[in-house]
Design a protein around this motif. Structure first.
Motif, PDB file in Angstrom:
ATOM      1  N   LEU A  13       5.283  16.386   7.383  1.00  0.00           N
ATOM      2  CA  LEU A  13       5.326  15.446   8.501  1.00  0.00           C
ATOM      3  C   LEU A  13       5.002  14.026   8.039  1.00  0.00           C
ATOM      4  N   LEU A  14       3.971  13.887   7.225  1.00  0.00           N
ATOM      5  CA  LEU A  14       3.573  12.550   6.759  1.00  0.00           C
ATOM      6  C   LEU A  14       4.645  11.902   5.894  1.00  0.00           C
ATOM      7  N   TRP A  15       5.240  12.680   5.011  1.00  0.00           N
ATOM      8  CA  TRP A  15       6.232  12.123   4.086  1.00  0.00           C
ATOM      9  C   TRP A  15       7.640  12.116   4.652  1.00  0.00           C
ATOM     10  N   GLY A  16       7.942  13.039   5.538  1.00  0.00           N
ATOM     11  CA  GLY A  16       9.312  13.198   6.000  1.00  0.00           C
ATOM     12  C   GLY A  16       9.648  12.539   7.324  1.00  0.00           C
ATOM     13  N   VAL A  17       8.652  12.132   8.083  1.00  0.00           N
ATOM     14  CA  VAL A  17       8.898  11.516   9.385  1.00  0.00           C
ATOM     15  C   VAL A  17       8.384  10.079   9.328  1.00  0.00           C
ATOM     16  N   PRO A  18       9.292   9.118   9.208  1.00  0.00           N
ATOM     17  CA  PRO A  18       8.865   7.724   9.072  1.00  0.00           C
ATOM     18  C   PRO A  18       7.944   7.239  10.187  1.00  0.00           C
ATOM     19  N   ALA A  19       8.118   7.733  11.383  1.00  0.00           N
ATOM     20  CA  ALA A  19       7.281   7.298  12.507  1.00  0.00           C
ATOM     21  C   ALA A  19       5.819   7.732  12.335  1.00  0.00           C
ATOM     22  N   LEU A  20       5.569   8.701  11.469  1.00  0.00           N
ATOM     23  CA  LEU A  20       4.210   9.195  11.265  1.00  0.00           C
ATOM     24  C   LEU A  20       3.535   8.584  10.041  1.00  0.00           C
ATOM     25  N   HIS A  21       4.235   7.730   9.302  1.00  0.00           N
ATOM     26  CA  HIS A  21       3.610   7.075   8.152  1.00  0.00           C
ATOM     27  C   HIS A  21       2.444   6.232   8.659  1.00  0.00           C
ATOM     28  N   GLY A  22       1.263   6.501   8.145  1.00  0.00           N
ATOM     29  CA  GLY A  22       0.069   5.782   8.571  1.00  0.00           C
ATOM     30  C   GLY A  22      -0.589   6.347   9.812  1.00  0.00           C
ATOM     31  N   TYR A  24      -1.912   9.456  10.412  1.00  0.00           N
ATOM     32  CA  TYR A  24      -2.274  10.759   9.874  1.00  0.00           C
ATOM     33  C   TYR A  24      -2.942  11.673  10.895  1.00  0.00           C
ATOM     34  N   LEU A  25      -3.678  11.107  11.857  1.00  0.00           N
ATOM     35  CA  LEU A  25      -4.299  11.967  12.873  1.00  0.00           C
ATOM     36  C   LEU A  25      -3.264  12.527  13.843  1.00  0.00           C
ATOM     37  N   LEU A  26      -2.258  11.748  14.163  1.00  0.00           N
ATOM     38  CA  LEU A  26      -1.170  12.253  15.000  1.00  0.00           C
ATOM     39  C   LEU A  26      -0.414  13.356  14.259  1.00  0.00           C
ATOM     40  N   ALA A  27      -0.152  13.131  12.977  1.00  0.00           N
ATOM     41  CA  ALA A  27       0.516  14.149  12.164  1.00  0.00           C
ATOM     42  C   ALA A  27      -0.329  15.414  12.085  1.00  0.00           C
ATOM     43  N   LEU A  66     -10.528  26.627  17.366  1.00  0.00           N
ATOM     44  CA  LEU A  66     -10.991  25.359  17.918  1.00  0.00           C
ATOM     45  C   LEU A  66     -12.029  24.671  17.025  1.00  0.00           C
ATOM     46  N   VAL A  67     -13.012  25.383  16.546  1.00  0.00           N
ATOM     47  CA  VAL A  67     -14.051  24.787  15.706  1.00  0.00           C
ATOM     48  C   VAL A  67     -13.454  24.285  14.388  1.00  0.00           C
ATOM     49  N   ASN A  68     -12.583  25.068  13.797  1.00  0.00           N
ATOM     50  CA  ASN A  68     -11.932  24.667  12.553  1.00  0.00           C
ATOM     51  C   ASN A  68     -11.108  23.397  12.753  1.00  0.00           C
ATOM     52  N   TYR A  69     -10.350  23.333  13.821  1.00  0.00           N
ATOM     53  CA  TYR A  69      -9.530  22.156  14.089  1.00  0.00           C
ATOM     54  C   TYR A  69     -10.393  20.930  14.368  1.00  0.00           C
ATOM     55  N   ALA A  70     -11.471  21.106  15.112  1.00  0.00           N
ATOM     56  CA  ALA A  70     -12.368  19.986  15.412  1.00  0.00           C
ATOM     57  C   ALA A  70     -13.019  19.464  14.128  1.00  0.00           C
ATOM     58  N   ALA A  71     -13.429  20.357  13.261  1.00  0.00           N
ATOM     59  CA  ALA A  71     -14.027  19.931  11.980  1.00  0.00           C
ATOM     60  C   ALA A  71     -13.011  19.190  11.136  1.00  0.00           C
ATOM     61  N   ASN A  72     -11.786  19.630  11.143  1.00  0.00           N
ATOM     62  CA  ASN A  72     -10.727  18.964  10.387  1.00  0.00           C
ATOM     63  C   ASN A  72     -10.478  17.554  10.939  1.00  0.00           C
ATOM     64  N   TRP A  73     -10.446  17.413  12.241  1.00  0.00           N
ATOM     65  CA  TRP A  73     -10.237  16.106  12.873  1.00  0.00           C
ATOM     66  C   TRP A  73     -11.398  15.163  12.563  1.00  0.00           C
ATOM     67  N   ALA A  74     -12.618  15.708  12.509  1.00  0.00           N
ATOM     68  CA  ALA A  74     -13.794  14.874  12.225  1.00  0.00           C
ATOM     69  C   ALA A  74     -13.853  14.473  10.755  1.00  0.00           C
ATOM     70  N   ALA A  75     -13.439  15.352   9.874  1.00  0.00           N
ATOM     71  CA  ALA A  75     -13.563  15.105   8.431  1.00  0.00           C
ATOM     72  C   ALA A  75     -12.423  14.255   7.873  1.00  0.00           C
ATOM     73  N   LEU A  76     -11.253  14.335   8.438  1.00  0.00           N
ATOM     74  CA  LEU A  76     -10.084  13.655   7.861  1.00  0.00           C
ATOM     75  C   LEU A  76     -10.239  12.139   7.791  1.00  0.00           C
ATOM     76  N   PRO A  77     -10.703  11.474   8.844  1.00  0.00           N
ATOM     77  CA  PRO A  77     -10.826  10.006   8.721  1.00  0.00           C
ATOM     78  C   PRO A  77     -11.809   9.617   7.629  1.00  0.00           C
TER      79      PRO A  77
END
Length: 77
Positions: A13-22, A24-27, A66-77
């Motif tokens: 998604l990050l590399w293949g969809v130009p609208a998602l470049h930058g 990363y949280l939406l991707a 849910l917990v795994n996804y929330a941790a991923n969202w918190a850690a990625l930035p």
């Protein structure tokens, strides 16, 4: 199959969809939603083969991640 999709969809998604470049949280959100739906479908069809209420089963399945996804969202930035 679930692992392969889960590990590949985010960078694709990050590399293949130009609208998602930058964006990363939406991707990440899109990747998580796609991966969750794919995992639910494969587990339901291939492992559990249940015939209960689809929405209730999906909500129960999604709540496990849910917990795994929330941790991923918190850690990625």
């Amino acid at each position: 199959a679930n692992t392969a999709l889960g590990l590949s969809v985010y960078p694709l998604l990050l590399w293949g969809v130009p609208a998602l470049h930058g964006r990363y949280l939406l991707a990440l959100g899109i990747a998580q939603a796609l991966s969750l739906c794919f995992a639910f479908t494969t587990y339901k069809a291939g492992v559990f083969r249940t015939r209960g209420n689809l929405l209730r089963e999906f909500a129960t399945f999604a709540s496990f991640y849910l917990v795994n996804y929330a941790a991923n969202w918190a850690a990625l930035p």
